[in-house]
Design an enzyme around this catalytic site. Structure first.
Site, PDB file in Angstrom:
ATOM      1  N   ASP A 480       0.835  -1.207   0.000  1.00  0.00           N
ATOM      2  CA  ASP A 480       0.000   0.000   0.000  1.00  0.00           C
ATOM      3  C   ASP A 480       0.869   1.257   0.000  1.00  0.00           C
ATOM      4  OD1 ASP A 480      -2.341   1.460   0.133  1.00  0.00           O
ATOM      5  OD2 ASP A 480      -3.119   0.413   1.891  1.00  0.00           O
ATOM      6  N   ASP A 550     -10.599   2.009  -3.672  1.00  0.00           N
ATOM      7  CA  ASP A 550     -11.243   1.776  -2.372  1.00  0.00           C
ATOM      8  C   ASP A 550     -12.751   1.844  -2.493  1.00  0.00           C
ATOM      9  OD1 ASP A 550      -9.061   1.292  -0.865  1.00  0.00           O
ATOM     10  OD2 ASP A 550      -8.898   3.295  -0.005  1.00  0.00           O
TER      11      ASP A 550
END
Ligand code: DGJ
Length: 735
Positions: A480, A550
């Site tokens: 990430d 997301d």
């Protein structure tokens, strides 16, 4: 796919079955660009394409009227600024005397089979030399003795050129202020530019505009390729659509600051440039030192935007992505993030694993929150080891073992480039973040960016990750990156090298990936950046898939995945079914629609499977069985966009198997409309002469009918629910 050099006219012709690219050494010794487009028959002389006429307000390369030309008038291969061309330059070098004028002329060239690797940078590759030919042209600046090496690889099977540039300083050093990876001068400006722009949670929306005189383009100066603008720009003819028409496109294989620019001049010539963003870049070269630009992939097709995507998908799926997982399906994932956030225990995770296994899931991914004092996003980043044994009494190795005992693979989340101030790492090395002395270091998501331009920082993170990965049975890493870069300064570099940091940072990221790929060749990497803020070809070289967004809302995902598909193959797009109401949008969509969208990506779940009802469990079991049956087709099939959800109330796409015997159509309706007209959905890519059955015989038609007439999307016939956000997958099979 020959590369021809015609000595008499000093003309280069690179071509394969689809495209031709022509260049010529101009009368002043610099390289001119003649043509890029549909394949032309080879011949010796295309000099008529060099425009030498005089026009008012131009300056010229010679006092001799017979020999001279204005660089403003000619299409150039790798133009500079400061002489007779006033357009945006491809490069800018400041020489030791402070001047910026250069004169790089043809010196030599080599042609060879195959393709060289780019040192420290991602790039497309060949597996056998016969797949591509490469031309390297060396230009030399007479005064400085510096060299510029222009590299072109033409592939046998794709209408693409892969291009990059290498600059070598002469006996005196110099400072590079701009090094674009490619320049393309097109003879007119009758184009609509197509870009993939957006933001967090609405990444890669398709945006178009008509070209006009002046500058237009996309860029990032955020330290990552960004969700705001993908490193991609296409120019399509106004009449080009998905299925036909001319499209030129450039995709930059790079994950840092970038610029893709169309500069239309007063005579309507369109200059297309792509490369590292020059405003955040400068690079000092000592005598004899070299700088390598990232690679850009240039596509031409007359088969429309679907034609363009088909080329990118084929090339990126098989000749950019690498390693053990390149030709394998990713196991079906359950990821705990949307269910637990950082608030979990081993017990909770194992409960999720048990249920997931019973439904057919193949891998459990433990997301953020397993390391250091990570109770929330204010602490712990940088401390890549378990300290909270109440949460994970058996550490990562113990948890991985228990997950494996349950018959699932185990995956783990890292954010290697970041640190919280509240961490051991920061307390020990407060100087390891990117920052500028005497200036405030702006936090983002309560975290700071580690200085990956420094070898010792990258080494430290490598060692920390290697320790965890070496100690446990881990099959997958989610990597990430949850903030962009501000105050990009480093105590480790002198004042005259601070302009190098953004690029050095990305080189550091690539080097860490490369070492981990080499040390753990069977670990599957998925890159992520607050969703899809670093979804770019550069990272696909190291991590074959990317968390697309997301935003897992099914309706939003149709748009996001549709836009992403312009460049990126389905096998690179992480797509999960999540709980409703959706965490980002609050929208409630059916389980069927959520999975009908996620199937067209790298399928998985991000929901609390322990809390679903028995009938939902049954549905999930069916979805997983369906995925296992069809994932090879989805992974390797030819993808076509059919309906544009940015313009219409419905979106649709299709994947066709290589032998054209089978296809899957995803059809998504946003609002249910009542009493509408006849809705025929025309397919693509089928065999016109073959008979196909749709959904086990609901309709039986020849390929030509399905493509030219379409499927009549009668809601009842295909069981499309009478509600908003309804969807269906149609299974087309040869009979
Ligand atoms: C952002 C990612 O996109 C999410 O999927 C999740 O991994 C969080 N970060 C964790 O902090």
């Amino acid at each position: 796919m020959p590369i021809c050099y015609h000595e008499n006219t000093r003309t280069f012709h690179l071509y394969n079955g689809d495209v031709s690219y022509l260049m010529q050494v101009l009368s002043n010794g610099q390289m001119g660009q003649l043509y890029f487009g549909k394949k032309l028959r080879d011949r010796e002389d295309f000099s008529y394409l060099v425009r030498t006429e005089e026009r008012a307000m131009n300056s010229y390369t010679s006092e001799d009227r017979k020999k001279r030309l204005s660089l403003q008038q000619v299409r150039q291969e790798y133009p500079s600024y400061g002489t007779s061309d006033f357009r945006s330059p491809a490069f800018e070098i400041q020489w030791e005397d402070g001047s910026r004028v250069s004169d790089f002329c043809y010196a030599s060239h080599v042609i060879f089979k195959g393709k060289r690797k780019l040192e420290g940078l991602p790039a497309v590759y060949v597996e056998e030399d016969g797949e591509a030919d490469t031309l390297e042209i060396t230009l030399a600046d007479r005064r400085e003795g510096a060299r510029l090496i222009l590299s072109y690889t033409i592939f046998r099977d794709y209408g693409v050129l892969a291009r990059s540039v290498r600059i070598v300083a002469g006996e005196r050093g110099c400072r590079l202020e701009r090094v674009m990876s490619l320049n393309l001068d097109l003879p007119d400006s009758d184009f609509v530019s197509v870009q993939l722009s957006g933001a967090w949670a609405r990444e890669r929306y398709v945006r178009e505009r008509r070209l006009e005189e002046g500058l237009q383009g996309v860029y990032s100066m955020r330290g990552a390729s960004s969700s705001e603008h993908n490193p991609f720009l296409a120019l399509r003819r106004p009449d080009a659509g998905e299925g036909s028409g001319e499209v030129y496109a450039v995709s930059l294989i790079y994950s840092g600051n970038h610029l893709e620019l169309a500069d239309v001049d007063q005579n309507h010539v369109t200059r297309l440039l792509a490369g590292i963003h020059p405003d955040t870049f400068s690079w000092k070269l000592e005598p004899g030192e070299a700088f390598q630009s990232p690679e850009a992939v240039l596509v031409y097709t007359d088969r429309g935007l679907n034609g363009m995507s088909g080329i990118f998908h084929g090339l990126y799926r098989t000749r950019l992505r690498r390693g053990f997982w390149r030709d394998r399906a990713c196991p079906i994932i359950i990821n705990n993030w949307e269910t637990t956030g950082c608030d979990f225990t081993e017990e909770k995770i194992l409960e999720l694993a048990d249920t997931a296994k019973s439904l057919g899931v193949e891998m459990l991914v433990l997301d953020d929150g397993w390391f250091g004092d990570r109770e929330n996003d204010r602490t712990g980043l940088g401390d890549w080891y378990v300290t909270n044994f109440q949460k994970l009494p058996h550490g990562i190795a113990g948890l991985a073992e228990k997950v494996k005992e349950r018959g699932l693979r185990f995956g783990l989340w890292f954010e290697p480039e970041m640190v919280n101030k509240d961490s051991r790492l920061f307390r020990e090395h407060p100087d390891w973040i990117l920052q500028v002395e005497g200036r405030f270091a702006s936090p983002g998501r309560n975290q700071h960016v580690l200085d990956f331009s420094r070898q010792e920082v990258v080494d430290y993170i490598y060692d920390a990750m290697e320790k965890v990965l070496g100690s446990a049975d881990i099959s997958y890493i989610k990597w990430d990156m949850n903030r962009y870069i501000t105050e990009c300064g480093s105590a480790a570099y002198p004042a005259d090298r601070q302009g190098e940091l953004f690029h050095r940072y990305i080189l550091g990221v690539y080097s860490l990936y490369e070492r981990l790929n080499a040390r753990f060749p069977e670990i599957l990497f998925e890159s992520c950046s607050s969703g899809g803020s670093r979804f770019d070809p550069g990272l696909l070289y190291y991590a074959g898939q990317t968390w697309t967004s997301d935003n897992t809302d099914a309706v939003e995902r149709v748009r996001i995945q549709y836009g992403t598909s312009y460049v990126y193959p389905l096998c690179s797009m992480g797509a999960h079914v999540s709980d409703v109401p959706n965490q980002q949008s609050g929208r409630i969509t059916s389980m069927a629609t959520r999975s009908n969208v996620a199937h067209f990506g790298v399928f998985g779940y991000q929901m609390n499977l322990t809390a679903v009802t028995d009938s939902e469990k049954e549905e999930i079991r069916r979805q997983i069985a369906w995925e296992k049956e069809h994932r090879e087709l989805i992974r390797c099939g030819r993808f076509y966009r059919l309906r544009d959800p940015f313009r219409e109330n419905t979106g649709a796409w299709l994947v066709v198997s290589e032998d054209r015997r089978e296809a899957l159509v995803g059809y998504y309706q946003i609002y249910r409309e009542v009493n509408t007209g006849w809705d025929f959905l025309k397919l693509e890519g089928l065999d016109p002469d073959r008979l196909y059955s749709v959904n086990g015989g609901v309709q039986v038609s020849y390929g030509d009918e399905l493509m030219n007439l379409g499927i009549l999307l009668d809601q009842e016939r295909f069981g499309i629910a009478k509600e908003d956000y309804a969807s269906v997958i149609l299974h087309i099979k040869a009979v």
